[in-house]
Design a protein around this motif. Structure first.
Motif, short mmCIF file in Angstrom:
data_model
loop_
_atom_site.label_atom_id
_atom_site.label_comp_id
_atom_site.label_asym_id
_atom_site.label_seq_id
_atom_site.Cartn_x
_atom_site.Cartn_y
_atom_site.Cartn_z
N MET A 64 1.30 -46.47 57.45
CA MET A 64 1.47 -45.25 55.51
C MET A 64 0.89 -44.72 55.47
SD MET A 64 1.64 -48.63 52.63
CE MET A 64 0.29 -48.68 52.87
N LYS A 65 1.24 -43.91 54.54
CA LYS A 65 0.58 -43.28 54.27
C LYS A 65 -0.18 -43.53 52.43
CE LYS A 65 1.98 -38.74 53.52
NZ LYS A 65 2.65 -37.24 53.25
N VAL A 66 -1.31 -43.31 52.01
CA VAL A 66 -2.27 -43.54 51.36
C VAL A 66 -2.17 -42.38 50.56
CG1 VAL A 66 -4.15 -44.51 49.99
CG2 VAL A 66 -2.86 -46.30 52.33
N ILE A 67 -1.98 -42.32 49.14
CA ILE A 67 -1.89 -41.23 48.59
C ILE A 67 -2.67 -41.79 47.34
CG2 ILE A 67 -1.50 -39.72 47.47
CD1 ILE A 67 1.56 -39.47 48.92
N LEU A 68 -4.25 -40.92 46.92
CA LEU A 68 -5.06 -41.25 46.12
C LEU A 68 -4.40 -39.74 44.57
CD1 LEU A 68 -8.09 -42.36 46.82
CD2 LEU A 68 -6.10 -43.85 47.15
N HIS A 69 -3.89 -40.83 43.71
CA HIS A 69 -3.71 -39.40 42.71
C HIS A 69 -4.92 -40.07 41.79
CE1 HIS A 69 -1.97 -38.96 38.84
NE2 HIS A 69 -1.96 -37.32 39.81
N THR A 70 -6.28 -38.56 41.72
CA THR A 70 -7.42 -39.50 40.89
C THR A 70 -7.36 -38.46 39.31
OG1 THR A 70 -8.07 -36.93 42.07
CG2 THR A 70 -8.04 -38.83 42.94
N GLY A 71 -5.98 -38.21 38.74
CA GLY A 71 -6.51 -38.24 37.41
C GLY A 71 -5.80 -36.07 37.04
N ALA A 72 -7.05 -35.67 36.88
CA ALA A 72 -8.17 -35.84 36.11
C ALA A 72 -7.40 -36.47 34.46
CB ALA A 72 -8.91 -35.13 35.91
N HIS A 73 -8.90 -37.11 33.83
CA HIS A 73 -8.11 -37.47 32.68
C HIS A 73 -7.81 -36.04 31.51
CE1 HIS A 73 -11.58 -40.37 33.00
NE2 HIS A 73 -10.57 -41.24 33.20
N ARG A 74 -7.33 -36.72 30.37
CA ARG A 74 -5.94 -36.10 29.56
C ARG A 74 -5.42 -34.48 30.42
NH1 ARG A 74 -6.18 -38.70 25.96
NH2 ARG A 74 -5.93 -36.68 25.04
N CYS A 75 -4.97 -34.92 32.09
CA CYS A 75 -4.22 -34.92 32.25
C CYS A 75 -2.22 -35.02 32.28
CB CYS A 75 -4.28 -33.87 33.43
SG CYS A 75 -5.94 -32.65 33.02
N ALA A 76 -2.59 -34.99 31.40
CA ALA A 76 -0.97 -36.35 31.56
C ALA A 76 -1.06 -37.20 32.98
CB ALA A 76 0.23 -35.41 31.81
N THR A 77 -1.68 -37.93 32.78
CA THR A 77 -1.86 -38.58 33.81
C THR A 77 -1.71 -40.03 33.31
OG1 THR A 77 -4.22 -37.86 34.80
CG2 THR A 77 -3.38 -40.32 36.04
N THR A 78 -1.73 -40.85 32.26
CA THR A 78 -1.07 -41.75 31.51
C THR A 78 0.79 -41.86 31.26
OG1 THR A 78 -3.48 -42.35 29.84
CG2 THR A 78 -1.16 -43.57 29.60
N SER A 79 0.60 -40.74 31.28
CA SER A 79 2.27 -40.13 31.66
C SER A 79 3.16 -40.29 32.77
CB SER A 79 2.61 -39.17 30.61
OG SER A 79 1.83 -39.14 28.80
N PHE A 80 2.44 -39.87 33.71
CA PHE A 80 2.80 -39.45 34.81
C PHE A 80 2.67 -41.45 35.07
CE2 PHE A 80 1.61 -40.43 39.82
CZ PHE A 80 3.18 -39.13 39.72
N GLN A 81 1.47 -42.00 35.09
CA GLN A 81 2.07 -43.62 36.08
C GLN A 81 2.93 -44.35 34.99
OE1 GLN A 81 -2.08 -43.80 34.09
NE2 GLN A 81 -3.11 -43.68 35.81
N GLU A 82 3.15 -44.35 33.23
CA GLU A 82 4.74 -44.87 32.90
C GLU A 82 5.20 -43.99 33.61
OE1 GLU A 82 6.63 -47.32 30.51
OE2 GLU A 82 4.55 -47.06 30.75
N TYR A 83 5.76 -43.45 33.80
CA TYR A 83 7.22 -42.00 34.59
C TYR A 83 7.37 -43.35 35.98
CZ TYR A 83 9.36 -39.68 38.36
OH TYR A 83 10.29 -39.07 39.45
N MET A 84 6.18 -43.16 36.80
CA MET A 84 5.86 -44.34 38.23
C MET A 84 6.49 -46.05 37.83
SD MET A 84 5.62 -42.26 40.80
CE MET A 84 5.27 -43.15 41.87
N ARG A 85 6.12 -46.44 37.01
CA ARG A 85 6.18 -48.26 36.30
C ARG A 85 7.44 -48.46 36.49
NH1 ARG A 85 0.85 -47.38 34.78
NH2 ARG A 85 1.80 -47.02 32.01
N GLN A 86 8.04 -46.95 35.08
CA GLN A 86 9.89 -47.07 34.68
C GLN A 86 10.76 -46.85 35.81
OE1 GLN A 86 11.18 -48.25 31.64
NE2 GLN A 86 8.70 -47.71 30.77
N ASN A 87 10.19 -46.02 37.30
CA ASN A 87 11.22 -46.03 37.83
C ASN A 87 10.87 -47.10 39.71
OD1 ASN A 87 13.28 -44.05 37.50
ND2 ASN A 87 11.14 -42.95 36.90
N ALA A 88 10.08 -48.17 38.86
CA ALA A 88 9.26 -48.52 40.44
C ALA A 88 10.16 -49.53 40.91
CB ALA A 88 8.45 -49.56 40.14
N GLN A 89 11.40 -49.40 40.73
CA GLN A 89 12.65 -50.05 41.39
C GLN A 89 13.41 -48.10 42.33
OE1 GLN A 89 15.32 -51.94 39.29
NE2 GLN A 89 14.03 -53.88 40.07
N PRO A 90 13.89 -48.07 41.67
CA PRO A 90 14.17 -46.66 43.14
C PRO A 90 13.29 -45.54 43.67
CG PRO A 90 14.23 -45.92 40.41
CD PRO A 90 14.22 -47.49 40.46
#
Length: 310
Positions: A1-27
């Motif tokens: 299993m690959k482990v990928i660390l997405h480290t941000g940075a802050h103020r670089c649309a990281t929160t929006s990316f995280q919401e996108y990942m949560r909303q698409n968790a099932q697909p």
């Protein structure tokens, strides 16, 4: 299993990316993609990895954190996860610390080394979003002022503009802290509003486009910023509307020049430390462009009769 660390940075649309990942968790799960975001990492999962007060019971918090992560990763493998993406911008540090010190993630190397050790060498890739330094510091200041931080002084702005540390130093620190890990650098200007493109670039999958245009935690414009702070602070903010621009022209030019140098260094190979991710919708020119228009044809040789004088 690959482990990928997405480290941000802050103020670089990281929160929006995280919401996108949560909303698409099932697909994403059907494609073998697992996701850990702040809702999970800040619930005690990372407790003990970074230095803190010593526990009264004498337990080794670092060892307990390593064991906790190993158990959670084993559970992901059993569920068929092929790529686990862990997105947590606080792995690098904090915006508050950056503003207090007047520097860009000065402790990123030490923090990422502890994260790498905690995952027990399972990390294969890391992703870092970067942004033009003038807009990064402006966004960080607007974020802080809206939450009670005092307005920056003229001397404080000058220190930020002339700070010697840039994204190149942050990237170098991360690469040295995690030897053998592939580091992908994603410019905010290209991927900030396209989380599906960022995910595809890091994982190689065909990322879903649903919920890809959600924008969260954006910087407040001037009129909203004035409305969110006490009247005494609002009186010191510039009048008008639109984006707050605390830096003068010379400071903005200096910050943009430093960012341009970082991008040039990345485009040249970043000394083998990182890979600059390019816009997937833009096709680069071939090494040998096609030879067109190098010979004259009939339209060029066509003689035209001109009208006489009489």
């Amino acid at each position: 299993m690959k482990v990928i660390l997405h480290t941000g940075a802050h103020r670089c649309a990281t929160t929006s990316f995280q919401e996108y990942m949560r909303q698409n968790a099932q697909p994403l799960a059907r494609q073998g993609i697992g996701f850990w975001g702040p809702h999970r990492t800040r619930g005690g999962l990372f407790h003990g990895i970074q230095p803190g007060p010593a526990p009264a019971n004498g337990r080794d918090l670092v060892q307990r954190a390593q064991g906790r992560l190993q158990i959670q990763m084993a559970s992901c493998r059993e569920r068929g996860v092929q790529q686990l993406l862990v997105s947590e911008e606080n792995m690098l540090g904090s915006v508050r610390a950056n503003l207090r010190i007047g520097d860009l993630y000065s402790g990123a190397g030490e923090r990422m080394a502890r994260m790498f050790q905690a995952f027990g060498g399972a990390v294969t890739d890391a992703a870092l979003s970067i942004r033009s330094l003038d807009s990064y510091w402006t966004s960080a200041l607007a974020y802080a002022v809206a939450r009670g931080h005092k307005l920056p002084s003229a001397g404080g702005l000058e220190r930020l503009a002339q700070a010697p540390r840039s994204w190149r130093d942050v990237i170098t620190d991360i690469a040295c802290a995690m030897p053998g890990v592939r580091l992908h650098v994603l410019p905010f200007e290209t991927f900030g509003s396209r989380p599906e493109a960022a995910l595809a670039a890091v994982t190689g999958i065909e990322a879903p486009r649903t919920h890809a245009r959600v924008r969260l935690n954006a910087s407040l414009c001037l009129q909203d910023l004035r409305a969110s702070v006490p009247s005494a602070v609002a009186a010191d903010l510039p009048q008008g509307s639109g984006r707050w621009r605390p830096f003068d022209d010379a400071q903005t030019a200096s910050l943009r020049e430093a960012y341009a140098d970082d991008i040039m260094w990345l485009a040249a190979g970043a000394d083998g430390l990182a890979t600059l991710v390019h816009d997937p919708d833009k096709q680069a020119a071939d090494t040998n462009p096609p030879d067109i228009g190098l010979t004259r044809g009939r339209p060029d040789d066509k003689q035209r009769r001109m009208a006489g004088s009489g």
